[in-house]
Design an enzyme around this catalytic site. Structure first.
Site, mmCIF file in Angstrom:
data_model
loop_
_atom_site.group_PDB
_atom_site.id
_atom_site.type_symbol
_atom_site.label_atom_id
_atom_site.label_comp_id
_atom_site.label_asym_id
_atom_site.label_seq_id
_atom_site.Cartn_x
_atom_site.Cartn_y
_atom_site.Cartn_z
ATOM 1 N N ASP A 148 51.262 35.555 35.484
ATOM 2 C CA ASP A 148 52.610 35.765 36.434
ATOM 3 C C ASP A 148 52.485 36.200 37.797
ATOM 4 O O ASP A 148 51.885 36.290 38.793
ATOM 5 C CB ASP A 148 52.756 37.615 35.399
ATOM 6 C CG ASP A 148 52.295 38.493 36.042
ATOM 7 O OD1 ASP A 148 51.073 38.338 36.175
ATOM 8 O OD2 ASP A 148 53.298 39.194 36.593
ATOM 9 N N GLU B 190 39.247 37.370 30.568
ATOM 10 C CA GLU B 190 39.991 37.722 31.324
ATOM 11 C C GLU B 190 40.111 36.324 32.016
ATOM 12 O O GLU B 190 40.064 35.443 32.162
ATOM 13 C CB GLU B 190 38.820 38.158 32.563
ATOM 14 C CG GLU B 190 39.691 39.802 32.934
ATOM 15 C CD GLU B 190 40.623 40.429 33.261
ATOM 16 O OE1 GLU B 190 42.260 39.808 33.346
ATOM 17 O OE2 GLU B 190 40.666 40.703 33.924
ATOM 18 N N ARG C 98 54.850 33.252 33.371
ATOM 19 C CA ARG C 98 53.675 33.219 32.167
ATOM 20 C C ARG C 98 53.697 32.072 31.051
ATOM 21 O O ARG C 98 52.426 31.489 30.939
ATOM 22 C CB ARG C 98 53.396 34.620 31.583
ATOM 23 C CG ARG C 98 53.098 35.612 32.372
ATOM 24 C CD ARG C 98 52.884 36.978 31.270
ATOM 25 N NE ARG C 98 52.530 37.834 31.786
ATOM 26 C CZ ARG C 98 51.287 38.907 32.707
ATOM 27 N NH1 ARG C 98 50.641 37.480 32.871
ATOM 28 N NH2 ARG C 98 52.414 40.157 33.212
ATOM 29 N N GLY D 238 47.072 38.797 31.198
ATOM 30 C CA GLY D 238 47.435 37.480 31.956
ATOM 31 C C GLY D 238 46.482 36.342 30.915
ATOM 32 O O GLY D 238 46.491 35.331 31.133
ATOM 33 N N ASP E 76 39.279 38.106 41.153
ATOM 34 C CA ASP E 76 40.000 37.942 42.684
ATOM 35 C C ASP E 76 39.524 39.012 43.191
ATOM 36 O O ASP E 76 38.021 38.563 43.486
ATOM 37 C CB ASP E 76 41.231 38.688 42.320
ATOM 38 C CG ASP E 76 41.995 38.653 43.634
ATOM 39 O OD1 ASP E 76 41.420 37.470 44.506
ATOM 40 O OD2 ASP E 76 43.291 38.528 43.853
ATOM 41 N N LYS F 89 38.269 33.315 41.621
ATOM 42 C CA LYS F 89 38.830 33.208 43.259
ATOM 43 C C LYS F 89 37.660 34.037 43.856
ATOM 44 O O LYS F 89 37.334 35.476 44.794
ATOM 45 C CB LYS F 89 39.811 34.345 43.483
ATOM 46 C CG LYS F 89 41.423 33.814 43.019
ATOM 47 C CD LYS F 89 42.063 34.923 44.198
ATOM 48 C CE LYS F 89 44.036 34.102 43.371
ATOM 49 N NZ LYS F 89 44.941 35.113 43.794
ATOM 50 N N PHE G 148 47.452 32.293 45.512
ATOM 51 C CA PHE G 148 47.990 33.396 44.367
ATOM 52 C C PHE G 148 49.035 31.908 43.341
ATOM 53 O O PHE G 148 49.353 31.122 43.407
ATOM 54 C CB PHE G 148 49.693 34.064 44.747
ATOM 55 C CG PHE G 148 49.474 34.977 43.479
ATOM 56 C CD1 PHE G 148 49.316 36.226 43.392
ATOM 57 C CD2 PHE G 148 51.006 34.580 43.016
ATOM 58 C CE1 PHE G 148 49.289 37.333 42.490
ATOM 59 C CE2 PHE G 148 50.867 35.731 42.174
ATOM 60 C CZ PHE G 148 50.429 36.776 41.869
ATOM 61 N N VAL G 149 47.961 31.632 42.670
ATOM 62 C CA VAL G 149 48.589 31.116 41.104
ATOM 63 C C VAL G 149 49.055 31.402 40.465
ATOM 64 O O VAL G 149 49.352 32.774 39.441
ATOM 65 C CB VAL G 149 47.368 30.845 41.084
ATOM 66 C CG1 VAL G 149 46.522 29.585 41.604
ATOM 67 C CG2 VAL G 149 46.289 31.364 39.931
#
Ligand code: IMP
Ligand code: MG
Length: 234
Positions: free
Chosen positions: A185, A125, A191, A70, A129, A157, A178-179
């Site tokens: 992804d 990162e 992505r 990510g 979350d 978040k 959710f992004v």
């Protein structure tokens, strides 16, 4: 600035309404555009300056750890804003959960190549979350006795984060949505989007997930382009 608040907002919304998506998806899969490529570029520049200032002069290069997959895009942009000397490392963790939420069970799936003992370490990162991933990672790193460990996350978040976990540098705090895009992804998709957007809930609500987060039954019916299909699927 030159523009007053509402003018700026209108100009911004107009620009955001204009976003384009690649052929592998339809625009309706993105509910809201959160940050444009320009927004992200500007934020990376500012984060780079903050990180430069925080470290000042180091006797050994800073070890920057990119967490795959990510953070790859964010990492690539961030390192190009840095002026301090640094070297790259990569790590990867998997956490078991459904497609859109992680669980506490985190596992390392790719380890460092370098010894971080007595070195300054910066973890990059994509998103903080629940904090389960970062908490586990930091614990693993501290066991190797680095001189320092700091963290930079593009998105935080805050609503879902467990107590005691935070990042030293944060791009933006965002609500619990959710992004996707810019490295982030859903089921390995999205992505490559150059912006960050909120994934329309109908995309994941019709999908069954298995324990490792992979998609068991991904046959989601997409609306026709331009049909305004933002409403949740029945
Ligand atoms: P945490 O362990 O709950 O903090 O989750 C961290 C990881 O979950 C991130 O590194 C992401 O890979 C993933 N994640 C959490 N929220 C999102 C999201 O909104 N979109 C995409 N991935 C997410
Ligand atoms: Mg992920």
């Amino acid at each position: 600035g030159g523009l007053c608040g509402w003018r700026r907002r209108i100009a911004r919304n107009a620009r955001m309404g204009d976003f384009e998506v690649p052929n592998f998806m339809v625009k309706e899969e993105i509910e809201t555009l959160l940050y444009s490529a320009d927004d992200i570029k500007e934020r990376c520049k500012a984060l780079g300056a903050q990180i430069d200032a925080a470290y000042g002069k180091l006797d050994k290069p800073l070890i920057i750890i990119c967490t795959l997959k990510g953070a790859a895009v964010f990492f690539a942009d961030l390192v190009r804003e840095l002026h301090i000397d640094h070297v790259w490392e990569f790590m990867s963790f998997s956490s078991y959960g459904t497609g859109t939420t992680s669980s506490g069970a985190v596992q390392m799936v790719l380890d460092l190549k370098m010894d971080i003992g007595d070195r300054d370490v910066l973890v990059v990162e994509d998103i903080l979350d629940t904090g389960n991933t970062l908490k586990y990672m930091i614990k693993q790193l501290h066991a190797r006795e680095p001189r320092s460990v700091k963290t930079v996350v593009l998105l935080h978040k805050t609503e879902m984060t467990i107590p005691g976990v935070s990042a030293d540098f944060v791009g933006w705090q965002i609500p619990n949505k959710f992004v996707v895009g810019y490295g982030l992804d859903f089921a390995q998709k999205y992505r490559g989007l150059p912006f960050i957007g909120v994934l329309a809930p109908w995309v994941y609500k019709k999908t069954d997930k298995v324990a490792d987060g992979s998609i068991l039954n991904g046959d989601v019916t997409l609306p026709q382009t331009g049909s305004g299909g933002n409403s949740p699927a029945p």
